[in-house]
Scaffold this active site. Structure first.
Site, mmCIF file in Angstrom:
data_model
loop_
_atom_site.group_PDB
_atom_site.id
_atom_site.type_symbol
_atom_site.label_atom_id
_atom_site.label_comp_id
_atom_site.label_asym_id
_atom_site.label_seq_id
_atom_site.Cartn_x
_atom_site.Cartn_y
_atom_site.Cartn_z
ATOM 1 N N ASP A 71 -45.627 -28.603 -115.465
ATOM 2 C CA ASP A 71 -44.861 -29.665 -116.115
ATOM 3 C C ASP A 71 -43.814 -30.239 -115.165
ATOM 4 O O ASP A 71 -42.825 -29.569 -114.854
ATOM 5 C CB ASP A 71 -44.200 -29.065 -117.365
ATOM 6 C CG ASP A 71 -43.328 -30.052 -118.103
ATOM 7 O OD1 ASP A 71 -43.481 -31.271 -117.878
ATOM 8 O OD2 ASP A 71 -42.505 -29.611 -118.928
ATOM 9 N N ASP B 193 -44.186 -37.642 -115.655
ATOM 10 C CA ASP B 193 -44.121 -36.375 -116.391
ATOM 11 C C ASP B 193 -45.516 -35.879 -116.753
ATOM 12 O O ASP B 193 -46.157 -36.385 -117.677
ATOM 13 C CB ASP B 193 -43.275 -36.579 -117.651
ATOM 14 C CG ASP B 193 -43.055 -35.278 -118.419
ATOM 15 O OD1 ASP B 193 -43.528 -34.228 -117.961
ATOM 16 O OD2 ASP B 193 -42.414 -35.330 -119.471
#
Lengths: 337, 48
Positions: free
Chosen positions: A37, A223
């Protein structure tokens, strides 16, 4: 966050995460699947001491079986949708592929309330953002890799494929470099504008060639932990109208699958270059029973930053564009995947 | 000193809940939270 003397808080959204890979923690190694992430900076996996229902369904770290584990004693908490994941901190060997990081700080979750994680296919999360986003004290994994020269170059890159499971690879994270076989054309380098998220300046967003949003520029984060493309509520609601998306009673936006070919292009201008998504790119199809449902790939997400509201370029964007995260030059590179 | 990590793509939690007919109840049960509002919020360091 108060304990750390900060006013910041990240709330995680795991509802839409799709891509994950394997790591191991401890010696002998214990395997876990994690989301890589770029929108967070902590590593956490479930603890064997966790008694929550969600933990029972996932692999759990057995600290007492690891010869290299060091207990830390401090606690950490990560907020997500319905509750607050709680855990304890420790240090141990973390292995990603063949790259080994010794004494890596990480979290063991001991309490995962609610049902969010019950159906999750992944065990934990490995954050790749800058250290300022970290809840867990100590260096994030990639910071340690750089500090201990475990990678040649302070760079990692993502390839995410929309193709089905019959094709390989479905995605690839390359730590320490760039895979030139996975993109075409030149790389467009964009300087990081704030070192927390991988945050960059976005010049504007155009619908069918007409500049419609952030005409004087705005901020975006790249992201990999977010599935959709996010943006400020007011603007995303207008965008949903422009693509003919209809809200459902649980806040999703549906699109008539028969109209996809007539929907407008949406173009993001980054570093003077146009990144255009067609409806085939920004509409997500899901089988429900024996029919397709089409969902908008845009979602309203209000994230405040000192530089202004943030847009989020998640998987919907990153499946079309190979992304390179360069800590050496604090820049993000994008190229056609 | 470079390593490829293969990534797998699986149905999201949302997709699985929808397929099981549990998504709507899940969203209602988890109110008020980010899922119902469909967003996460973050106040980065330095934000007043």
């Amino acid at each position: 966050s108060l304990r750390l003397g900060r006013s910041s808080e990240k709330i995680y959204n795991f509802m839409d995460a799709q891509y994950f890979g394997e790591i191991s923690v401890g010696n002998p190694p214990q395997n876990f699947s994690v989301i890589f992430d770029t929108g967070s900076a902590d590593l956490w996996v479930p603890s064997s001491y966790c008694v929550s229902h969600a933990c029972a369904l996932h692999r759990r770290f057995k600290a007492f079986e690891s010869h290299s584990f060091h207990h830390d004693g401090r606690t950490f908490g990560i907020h997500y949708g319905s509750g607050h994941l709680l855990g304890v901190m420790g240090r141990d060997t973390v292995k990603i592929g063949q790259l080994v990081t010794l004494n890596q700080e990480f979290g063991e979750s001991v309490y995962e309330p609610g049902s969010t994680f019950v159906t999750a296919k992944f065990d934990g999360v490995l954050g790749l953002a800058y250290q300022s986003l970290a809840e867990i004290l100590g260096n994030p994994v990639f910071d340690n890799m750089i500090a201990h020269k475990i990678v040649d170059e302070p760079v990692f890159s993502f390839y995410l494929s929309r193709r089905t499971k019959t094709s390989t690879p479905e995605g690839e994270l390359l730590l320490g470099g760039i895979d030139e076989a996975l993109y075409t054309g030149p790389i467009n380098w964009l300087p990081v504008s704030a070192k927390g998220y991988w945050q960059i300046k976005m010049e504007s967003v155009a619908v069918q060639g007409v500049s419609s949003f952030c005409p004087r520029g705005c901020q975006a984060i790249v992201d990999t932990g977010t599935s959709l493309i996010g943006g400020p509520t007011n603007e995303i609601l207008i965008l949903q109208q422009l693509i003919g998306a209809t809200p459902t009673n649980i806040g999703e936006f549906l699109i008539d699958c028969g109209r996809l070919s007539s929907l407008p292009h949406v173009t993001f201008i980054l570093g003077g270059k146009e990144y255009t998504l067609t409806s085939e790119h920004y509409v997500r199809k899901e089988m429900f029973g024996n029919r397709d449902l089409c969902f908008s790939g845009f979602q309203a997400i209000d994230i405040v930053s000192p530089e202004g509201p943030l847009w989020i370029l998640g998987d919907v964007f990153l499946t079309e564009y190979y992304s390179i995260f360069d800590r050496g030059h604090d820049r993000v590179g994008l190229a056609r995947a | 000193a470079m390593d490829r990590v293969p990534l797998r793509r699986v149905p999201s939690i949302r997709s699985q809940l929808r397929a099981q007919g549990l998504l709507e109840d899940f969203m209602k049960d988890h109110s008020p939270d980010m899922f119902n509002r469909r967003y996460a919020q973050c106040y980065p360091p330095g934000t007043p």
